[in-house]
Write a protein that holds these residues in place. Structure first.
Motif, mmCIF file in Angstrom:
data_model
loop_
_atom_site.group_PDB
_atom_site.id
_atom_site.type_symbol
_atom_site.label_atom_id
_atom_site.label_comp_id
_atom_site.label_asym_id
_atom_site.label_seq_id
_atom_site.Cartn_x
_atom_site.Cartn_y
_atom_site.Cartn_z
ATOM 1 N N GLU A 185 -9.767 9.542 -8.978
ATOM 2 C CA GLU A 185 -9.035 8.928 -10.071
ATOM 3 C C GLU A 185 -9.634 9.328 -11.412
ATOM 4 N N LYS B 30 -4.009 6.427 -8.615
ATOM 5 C CA LYS B 30 -4.980 7.308 -7.963
ATOM 6 C C LYS B 30 -4.418 8.726 -7.892
ATOM 7 N N ASN C 24 -0.047 3.999 -7.787
ATOM 8 C CA ASN C 24 -1.165 3.099 -8.045
ATOM 9 C C ASN C 24 -2.198 3.699 -9.003
ATOM 10 N N LEU D 48 -0.340 9.235 -7.877
ATOM 11 C CA LEU D 48 0.312 8.197 -7.095
ATOM 12 C C LEU D 48 0.691 7.021 -7.988
ATOM 13 N N SER E 88 -4.386 12.368 -5.582
ATOM 14 C CA SER E 88 -4.686 13.072 -4.334
ATOM 15 C C SER E 88 -4.213 14.500 -4.528
ATOM 16 N N LYS F 56 0.832 -1.203 0.000
ATOM 17 C CA LYS F 56 0.000 0.000 0.000
ATOM 18 C C LYS F 56 0.870 1.257 0.000
ATOM 19 N N ALA G 41 -9.345 13.667 -3.528
ATOM 20 C CA ALA G 41 -8.900 12.293 -3.721
ATOM 21 C C ALA G 41 -9.825 11.644 -4.739
ATOM 22 N N GLU H 36 1.221 4.257 -2.872
ATOM 23 C CA GLU H 36 0.882 5.630 -2.526
ATOM 24 C C GLU H 36 2.053 6.593 -2.690
ATOM 25 N N LYS H 37 3.127 6.166 -3.314
ATOM 26 C CA LYS H 37 4.247 7.064 -3.587
ATOM 27 C C LYS H 37 3.877 8.009 -4.714
#
Length: 158
Positions: free
Chosen positions: A86, A64, A62, A60, A66, A32, A84, A36-37
């Motif tokens: 996508e 997504k 993944n 990020l 933010s 996870k 937040a 989230e990097k």
């Protein structure tokens, strides 16, 4: 004599299983954190008459999104919060969770749709509905990206 042996074996199995669960939990947390990097940062600003909105987006690993948004709208309290969500195609769907300067003890949450066109993000107008305290964009109703106030232009991030 058999009861203490069975009890000890049972306790040993439970101990081994809990260690396995800890390892799995650590692996999940590491995956996870890796997802989230932040791999990309983009900054935008929209100005309409006396209104100014700044938006910092972080893509990020993944996939997504933010970020942070500050809304300074004339004759209204300043809103500061986080986004937040996508991308779905060329449209970014986010939830904007914010507090305003007039009511700092209450958090608000609104859905937003932003169309990415060239180096711009266009904040769309869509029909919203609230069900059981959750506000969302109505899926069967189109979002208008033509007759809008806020068009975010890409700016240099500070």
């Amino acid at each position: 004599m058999k009861k203490p042996v069975v009890f000890c074996l049972l306790m040993a199995c439970i101990g081994f299983q809990s260690c396995k669960n800890d390892e799995k939990q650590k692996e999940l947390e590491a995956a996870k954190a890796e997802g989230e990097k932040i791999v990309k940062t983009e900054c935008y600003k929209a100005i309409y008459e006396k209104d100014t909105i700044t938006l910092d987006l972080y893509t990020l690993k993944n996939g997504k999104i933010s970020g942070d948004m500050v809304m300074k709208v004339a004759n209204a309290a300043e809103r500061t919060g986080e986004v937040a969500g996508e991308f779905h195609g060329d449209t970014l769907f986010v939830d904007y969770t914010f507090v305003d300067t007039a009511n700092k003890n209450t958090k608000f949450k609104n859905p937003m749709a932003l169309l990415k066109r060239d180096n711009q993000l266009i904040l769309g107008n869509g029909k919203m509905q609230t069900t059981m305290g959750v506000t969302y964009l109505v899926k069967d109703k189109p979002i208008d990206f033509e007759n809008v106030k806020y068009k975010f232009n890409s700016i240099h991030c500070e």
